[in-house]
Scaffold this active site. Structure first.
Site, PDB file in Angstrom:
ATOM      1  N   GLY A  20       0.803  -1.214   0.000  1.00 22.19           N
ATOM      2  CA  GLY A  20       0.000   0.000   0.000  1.00 22.19           C
ATOM      3  C   GLY A  20       0.833   1.259   0.000  1.00 22.19           C
ATOM      4  O   GLY A  20       2.065   1.212   0.056  1.00 22.19           O
ATOM      5  N   ASP A  47      -3.011   4.102   3.471  1.00 17.68           N
ATOM      6  CA  ASP A  47      -2.909   4.126   4.933  1.00 17.68           C
ATOM      7  C   ASP A  47      -2.694   5.551   5.422  1.00 17.68           C
ATOM      8  O   ASP A  47      -1.707   6.193   5.065  1.00 17.68           O
ATOM      9  CB  ASP A  47      -1.741   3.240   5.380  1.00 17.68           C
ATOM     10  CG  ASP A  47      -1.544   3.268   6.887  1.00 17.68           C
ATOM     11  OD1 ASP A  47      -2.054   2.353   7.554  1.00 17.68           O
ATOM     12  OD2 ASP A  47      -0.891   4.209   7.389  1.00 17.68           O
ATOM     13  N   TYR A  52      -1.962  12.280  11.254  1.00 16.60           N
ATOM     14  CA  TYR A  52      -1.224  12.758  10.076  1.00 16.60           C
ATOM     15  C   TYR A  52      -1.807  14.060   9.527  1.00 16.60           C
ATOM     16  O   TYR A  52      -1.196  14.711   8.691  1.00 16.60           O
ATOM     17  CB  TYR A  52      -1.230  11.708   8.955  1.00 16.60           C
ATOM     18  CG  TYR A  52      -0.627  10.371   9.306  1.00 16.60           C
ATOM     19  CD1 TYR A  52       0.076  10.165  10.489  1.00 16.60           C
ATOM     20  CD2 TYR A  52      -0.771   9.294   8.439  1.00 16.60           C
ATOM     21  CE1 TYR A  52       0.616   8.926  10.796  1.00 16.60           C
ATOM     22  CE2 TYR A  52      -0.234   8.049   8.733  1.00 16.60           C
ATOM     23  CZ  TYR A  52       0.449   7.872   9.921  1.00 16.60           C
ATOM     24  OH  TYR A  52       0.968   6.631  10.221  1.00 16.60           O
ATOM     25  N   LYS A  77      -6.375   5.701  11.701  1.00 18.40           N
ATOM     26  CA  LYS A  77      -5.979   5.316  13.053  1.00 18.40           C
ATOM     27  C   LYS A  77      -6.492   6.313  14.086  1.00 18.40           C
ATOM     28  O   LYS A  77      -6.566   7.514  13.819  1.00 18.40           O
ATOM     29  CB  LYS A  77      -4.447   5.232  13.149  1.00 18.40           C
ATOM     30  CG  LYS A  77      -3.813   4.401  12.047  1.00 18.40           C
ATOM     31  CD  LYS A  77      -2.302   4.360  12.169  1.00 18.40           C
ATOM     32  CE  LYS A  77      -1.679   3.746  10.929  1.00 18.40           C
ATOM     33  NZ  LYS A  77      -1.586   4.718   9.812  1.00 18.40           N
ATOM     34  N   HIS A 110      -3.463   3.611  17.440  1.00 13.39           N
ATOM     35  CA  HIS A 110      -2.150   4.042  16.966  1.00 13.39           C
ATOM     36  C   HIS A 110      -0.990   3.578  17.863  1.00 13.39           C
ATOM     37  O   HIS A 110       0.103   3.319  17.375  1.00 13.39           O
ATOM     38  CB  HIS A 110      -2.134   5.561  16.831  1.00 13.39           C
ATOM     39  CG  HIS A 110      -1.283   6.060  15.718  1.00 13.39           C
ATOM     40  ND1 HIS A 110      -1.624   7.108  14.902  1.00 13.39           N
ATOM     41  CD2 HIS A 110      -0.071   5.643  15.272  1.00 13.39           C
ATOM     42  CE1 HIS A 110      -0.680   7.322  14.011  1.00 13.39           C
ATOM     43  NE2 HIS A 110       0.285   6.447  14.222  1.00 13.39           N
TER      44      HIS A 110
END
Length: 287
Positions: A20, A47, A52, A77, A110
């Site tokens: 991925g 992902d 992020y 996550k 996470h």
């Protein structure tokens, strides 16, 4: 198009693409184009994570790619600030709104947060509810060592589908991989090319970059492939799920062009042997 990723069957029967695109440290303005490029190249696993701060752009990239939603496996996550049962459910709704999706393929915790493991357990119970309600297709964890994993399973009774951990030729995580395999958990590799050794703050030197190790560069020359392609092939032949990150179109294509060659058993063993047993990123026991 440079091939098609093989799939891995998760412990609940869901099929996940083995290779991925990761978007950690991809800036929002670069993420949408990177995701669209990856999907048009042939990637089918993307992902991301709440932490992020680019979930919105991931969703935009999926739309821009023109690839049907049911052909894309999307992971995000739960971040530590939102651990806890009710807060995890709220955070999931926030992530889904940003992604612009009706359902998620894989939802991960996470970090294990051993200092506040009750919250980790409560968050996992929230993930179980999302799974039972059909809002996610699979649930799992990140950065769990063997003790974390067994504690979570003992407390919840639900075996994670995936455990995403730092894993590259300098840190091959053999004990965690063996524990995952024994439990039926897929091991997914973040920083699969070892870039964490170079970019992580307070980290080590660029000399600790697996892409420059002579064992890997020699094998790359033998196959007329890049060191990155050799390392990704190593992951795949171990049954791992690597998620290399890039926002550069040529790198995204290069990282996917790994299905036309195969390493020998001796070559895989030689790459295993460069393991330093030193992580480049954060220690899950201290997070």
């Amino acid at each position: 198009m440079t091939g098609k990723s093989p799939t891995i069957t998760l412990n609940n029967g869901v099929e996940m693409p083995a290779l991925g695109l990761g978007v950690f440290q991809s800036s929002p303005h670069e993420t949408s184009a990177a995701v669209a490029t990856a999907l048009q190249t042939g990637y089918r696993l993307i992902d991301t994570a709440a932490a992020y701060r680019n979930e919105k752009e991931v969703g935009e990239g999926i739309t821009a790619s023109g690839v049907a939603r049911d052909q894309v496996f999307v992971t995000t996550k739960l971040w530590l600030d939102d651990y806890g049962y009710d807060s995890a459910l709220r955070a999931f709704d926030t992530s889904m709104a940003k992604l612009g999706l009706e359902y998620l393929d894989l939802y991960l915790l996470h970090w294990p947060v051993p200092s506040a493991f009750e919250k980790t357990v409560a968050s996992y119970h929230a993930a179980e509810k999302l799974l039972a309600d059909g809002r996610v297709r699979a649930i799992g964890v990140c950065n769990h060592n063997t003790d974390h994993l067994r504690s979570l399973i003992d407390r919840t009774g639900i075996v994670p589908a995936v455990n995403q951990v730092e894993l590259h030729p300098y840190f091959i995580q053999q004990p965690v991989r063996e524990a995952n395999a024994a439990l039926g958990v897929v091991t997914q590799s973040w920083s699969p090319l070892g870039g964490v050794n170079v970019y992580w703050e307070g980290g080590r030197k660029a000399a600790n970059n697996p892409l420059q190790h002579p064992t890997i560069t020699t094998i790359a020359t033998r196959y007329d492939k890049t060191p990155a392609q050799v390392i990704l092939r190593w992951h795949l032949q171990h049954g791992l799920s690597p998620i290399p990150k890039s926002v550069k179109e040529h790198r995204i294509a290069e990282n996917f062009d790994v299905f036309d060659f195969r390493l020998t058993v001796d070559e895989v063993t030689a790459i295993d042997a460069i393991d330093t047993d030193e992580r480049g990123g954060p220690d899950p026991d201290r997070h």
